[in-house]
Every structure is written in C-alpha cells, then in structure tokens.
Design a protein around this motif. Structure first.
Motif, mmCIF file in Angstrom:
data_model
loop_
_atom_site.group_PDB
_atom_site.id
_atom_site.type_symbol
_atom_site.label_atom_id
_atom_site.label_comp_id
_atom_site.label_asym_id
_atom_site.label_seq_id
_atom_site.Cartn_x
_atom_site.Cartn_y
_atom_site.Cartn_z
ATOM 1 N N ALA A 132 -5.383 1.643 6.529
ATOM 2 C CA ALA A 132 -6.187 3.308 6.629
ATOM 3 C C ALA A 132 -6.283 2.862 4.911
ATOM 4 C CB ALA A 132 -5.054 4.385 6.658
ATOM 5 N N THR A 133 -7.236 4.023 4.223
ATOM 6 C CA THR A 133 -7.302 4.342 2.879
ATOM 7 C C THR A 133 -5.929 5.749 2.561
ATOM 8 O OG1 THR A 133 -9.736 2.375 2.468
ATOM 9 C CG2 THR A 133 -8.584 4.633 0.803
ATOM 10 N N LEU A 134 -6.131 5.370 1.423
ATOM 11 C CA LEU A 134 -5.322 6.660 0.395
ATOM 12 C C LEU A 134 -5.857 7.655 -0.542
ATOM 13 C CD1 LEU A 134 -3.254 8.924 0.196
ATOM 14 C CD2 LEU A 134 -1.869 7.135 -1.886
ATOM 15 N N TYR A 135 -6.909 8.176 -0.123
ATOM 16 C CA TYR A 135 -7.427 8.389 -1.086
ATOM 17 C C TYR A 135 -6.372 10.294 -2.013
ATOM 18 C CZ TYR A 135 -11.072 6.484 0.719
ATOM 19 O OH TYR A 135 -12.288 5.438 1.111
ATOM 20 N N THR A 136 -6.383 9.388 -3.403
ATOM 21 C CA THR A 136 -5.265 10.868 -3.973
ATOM 22 C C THR A 136 -5.546 10.944 -5.217
ATOM 23 O OG1 THR A 136 -3.150 11.420 -4.200
ATOM 24 C CG2 THR A 136 -3.834 8.955 -4.719
ATOM 25 N N THR A 137 -5.425 12.138 -5.917
ATOM 26 C CA THR A 137 -6.120 13.064 -6.988
ATOM 27 C C THR A 137 -5.146 12.068 -8.646
ATOM 28 O OG1 THR A 137 -4.889 14.641 -6.797
ATOM 29 C CG2 THR A 137 -7.211 14.254 -6.723
ATOM 30 N N ILE A 162 -0.263 1.575 5.048
ATOM 31 C CA ILE A 162 -2.002 1.929 3.729
ATOM 32 C C ILE A 162 -1.986 0.630 3.259
ATOM 33 C CG2 ILE A 162 -2.382 3.044 2.747
ATOM 34 C CD1 ILE A 162 -0.872 5.943 3.710
ATOM 35 N N ARG A 163 -2.683 0.020 3.129
ATOM 36 C CA ARG A 163 -3.301 -1.014 2.683
ATOM 37 C C ARG A 163 -4.440 -0.245 1.264
ATOM 38 N NH1 ARG A 163 -0.463 -4.247 3.235
ATOM 39 N NH2 ARG A 163 -1.838 -6.172 2.678
ATOM 40 N N ARG A 164 -4.714 0.618 1.145
ATOM 41 C CA ARG A 164 -6.026 0.634 0.028
ATOM 42 C C ARG A 164 -5.453 1.861 0.062
ATOM 43 N NH1 ARG A 164 -11.340 1.826 0.590
ATOM 44 N NH2 ARG A 164 -12.791 1.013 -0.772
ATOM 45 N N ALA A 187 -8.508 6.824 8.049
ATOM 46 C CA ALA A 187 -8.279 5.644 8.865
ATOM 47 C C ALA A 187 -9.483 4.503 8.730
ATOM 48 C CB ALA A 187 -8.604 5.979 10.618
ATOM 49 N N GLU A 188 -8.841 3.525 8.904
ATOM 50 C CA GLU A 188 -9.865 1.820 9.100
ATOM 51 C C GLU A 188 -11.520 2.419 9.638
ATOM 52 O OE1 GLU A 188 -8.548 -1.660 10.463
ATOM 53 O OE2 GLU A 188 -8.686 -2.640 8.743
ATOM 54 N N ASP A 189 -12.006 3.180 10.777
ATOM 55 C CA ASP A 189 -12.865 3.511 11.302
ATOM 56 C C ASP A 189 -13.324 4.816 10.760
ATOM 57 O OD1 ASP A 189 -11.387 5.244 11.637
ATOM 58 O OD2 ASP A 189 -11.809 5.397 13.827
#
Ligand SMILES: [Zn+2]
Length: 375
Positions: free
Chosen positions: A299-304, A327-329, A261-263
């Motif tokens: 929110a940010t999604l981290y994906t491999t 999700i924005r990023r 999340a953004e926080d």
C-alpha cells in the motif's frame, strides 16, 4: 518550486572494483589527461559544480575550468569564466585556507542551519553560507541553486555526496568513468556508500552511451526520477482535505493521512487528534485496519507531513508504525519543520528500511497553510 531545480549530473571516476581512491594519503590517479579534458568540458558546460566537505579536506581541489578557450567561450555567452562552486557540509568543518575558496568566481556553502553562524564566522567573505533546515537537505540545496539561476549542476563527489543525491532521487544523469585496474582494499572509499537507492534491480537506469576514452570506459546513465503520478497528487490532495478536519491545536500540527491499496482503492484515512487529543494522523488511519490486513502489503501512505521519528506522547513513533504495517511507499507534502521536534528523521528511517518516499513540493504550500497559525 521543482521546475526551477537544476538538471543534476553526477560525475565520477572509479576503479573496476568501484573505488574512487585508495586508503593512502596520496590522491589516487584514476583518470588520464584525455579523460580529465572531458571532465573540464563538463564543468565548462555547468552553471555550478558541487563537492562535499570531505572531498575538500581530502583532496583540496581548486575545481576550475582549466582550458582558457572554454573560459573564454563561457564569457562570450555572458557567463562568469568559472561555474559557481558549491560545497556541502554536515559539520561545518571547513578550513578557510583550502584552495577551493581562493580560485574561480562565486562560492556557496550549504549546511544544516545550526552550523551556519560558525561557518560564516570562519569563512567571512569567502563564500555565501546557506542553511538547509534541521539537516543537510539536498532538495533545499537544489531549490536555492535554482533560484540563483543554476540550470545545470555537476556533482563531483565524494561518496557521501553521491549517496545523498542518489538516494534522494535527485540525480538526472551519471557519467561513470571506469579505470582499468583494481584498488583491492575494503577500507578504500567507494563511489557510493550503503543506502536505499531508487535504482535497484527492478528499477534500472538507462544506459545512454558507452565510449572508450583511451583505456577509460565512459558509461553514461540516465536516471529516471521516481515517478509521482497524477493519482498520487490527487490522493495527497485528499489527505490535505482530511487535515482540515483536525480539532484545532496551538501545540501540534494538523495532519491528514490516506492509505491506498496497491489496486488503487482507499482502505483508510485519518487525521490528527481524531480519536483522542494525542493521536497522529497516520496512527489514526492505521488504527482502522487490522495489523495483518493483507491490503496493507504494497500500500501507499499519503500524508501531509513527514511521519514522526520520535514523539513524547506515545511509545511508538509513526515512522515505526508505518514500517511495521507493510506499507511500501510514502508520499508526503511537507517535511517536518524543527518547531516541535528538533530533527525529524522519519524519511531517513523509512528509506533505510527500503520504503520509497516521495515528496510532492507542489502541494507543500497548501499543506503548510493548514498550519499557518503555528508558524
Ligand atoms: Zn506521528
């Protein structure tokens, strides 16, 4: 890998209304001799100069350092008289009769890998031809130029090239020469095409210099590359750990995803084949949240791995799921190789929708290693 990439300077001359040419076949003269001399110096200061195939076909430039003194200075420093000349083509449509091939020193062409045999057949010994994978990938171009010892690259257009490098967040500096007149035609080519640029109203460039060169106004902008923070690298490393939990498969990648999340708090994570044999990592993570979960906004999604843009097993590809989620990023370690899907457009889809997509090449090898048995 990234620290070997060259400094990228984008050079352009445009009319007051942002055109780099008019719609006639005659080349529009925007600059003055004094300003051309500045461009000549920029070329002399560069290890490589780059243009798109469209510019080669349209203007047939030689792209040389014209001043004999500057060439002599380059040679005195141990460099070739002329910088390496670089052409990019999506289609491979390059005429061996163009002046570009027959002047100067080294030449190299970058193209999607599928077009490489055809270009080699047409150009023969005129240039090195290098494939950049399923698509024309500016990051792969910079990696390869870096390995050739290019520390400073000058991108000279046209609009497609400027757009390609700017939207990918790969430009360090822009030198924009504004000519004091209007073109006034909607159909005339512009400095850039439509696209999602990291530099928008909220992410402004730094105006480093303004200079009058006769009646030309030179604006020099420094472009901050989109920042990848230490926290981003940490979360992406967690996503790689998550990818190690995937049930083994010889027909699909093992991918891990974490949503933050953004926080800065994690709200979900998932991996390939977690809940059923077809589920993808991004999908598995998103399925743990209500579609209207307010924490998804921003929110940010981290994906491999790059989110898929097409898939055989489900109606909705992950890039679309991400778009719908708020999700924005997106931060990813590795772009989709053309092993199971011919040409993944996940990054393009996300960027076109205004999502900022960042790659972390430092972690690509680790993400790839989890899938080493598929290569
Ligand atoms: Zn997917």
């Amino acid at each position: 890998m990234t620290d070997r990439r060259p400094y990228v300077l984008l050079s352009v001359a445009a009319s007051v209304d942002g055109h780099i040419d008019d719609s006639t076949s005659e080349r529009l003269l925007l600059s003055t001799p004094e300003d051309f001399d500045r461009v000549d110096q920029l070329r002399a200061d560069s290890d490589a100069v780059l243009v798109g195939a469209g510019t080669l076909r349209r203007d047939n430039p030689r792209l040389l350092v014209n001043s004999p003194e500057r060439r002599a200075q380059r040679q005195a420093k141990g460099f070739p008289a002329y910088p390496l000349k670089v052409a990019l083509t999506g289609s491979g449509d390059l005429d061996p009769g163009l002046r570009f091939w027959h002047h100067g020193d080294g030449k190299v062409v970058y193209a999607p890998s599928a077009a490489v045999p055809q270009i080699r057949a047409r150009l023969g010994v005129l240039a090195d031809v290098v494939g950049t994978g399923a698509r024309l990938d500016p990051g792969a171009v910079l990696d390869d130029l870096g390995e050739r010892g290019v520390r400073r690259l000058m991108v000279e257009g046209g609009g497609a090239m400027h757009t390609l490098f700017l939207t990918a967040g790969l430009v360090d500096e822009i030198q924009l020469a504004v000519a004091p007149f209007f073109v006034g035609e909607d159909s005339a080519p512009r400095f850039v095409r439509a696209g999602h640029f990291p530099q928008d109203a909220l992410h402004r460039m730094t105006l480093a210099e303004t200079r009058a060169i006769g009646d030309i106004a030179l604006l020099r902008y420094l472009v901050a590359r989109p920042p990848l923070t230490a926290a981003d690298r940490r979360w992406l490393a967690f996503a790689i750990q998550e990818s190690r939990l995937c049930p083994p498969s010889s027909t699909a990648y093992s991918v891990g995803a974490v949503i933050v999340a953004e926080d800065g708090t994690e709200i979900a994570r998932g991996h390939s084949r977690e809940s059923d044999p077809q589920v993808h990592a991004e999908e598995a993570a998103l399925a743990k949240l209500a579609p209207d979960d307010p924490r998804l906004r921003g929110a940010t999604l981290y994906t491999t791995l790059e989110p898929c843009s097409r898939r055989a097993s489900r109606p909705v590809p992950c890039a679309q799921l991400v778009l719908a989620s708020g999700i924005r990023r997106v931060v990813l370690a590795w772009r989709e190789p053309a092993l199971f899907v011919a040409d993944c457009q996940g990054v393009e889809l996300l960027e076109q929708a205004g999502i900022s997509v960042l790659e972390c090449p430092e972690l690509a090898a680790e993400a790839r290693e989890v899938n080493a048995h598929l290569a």
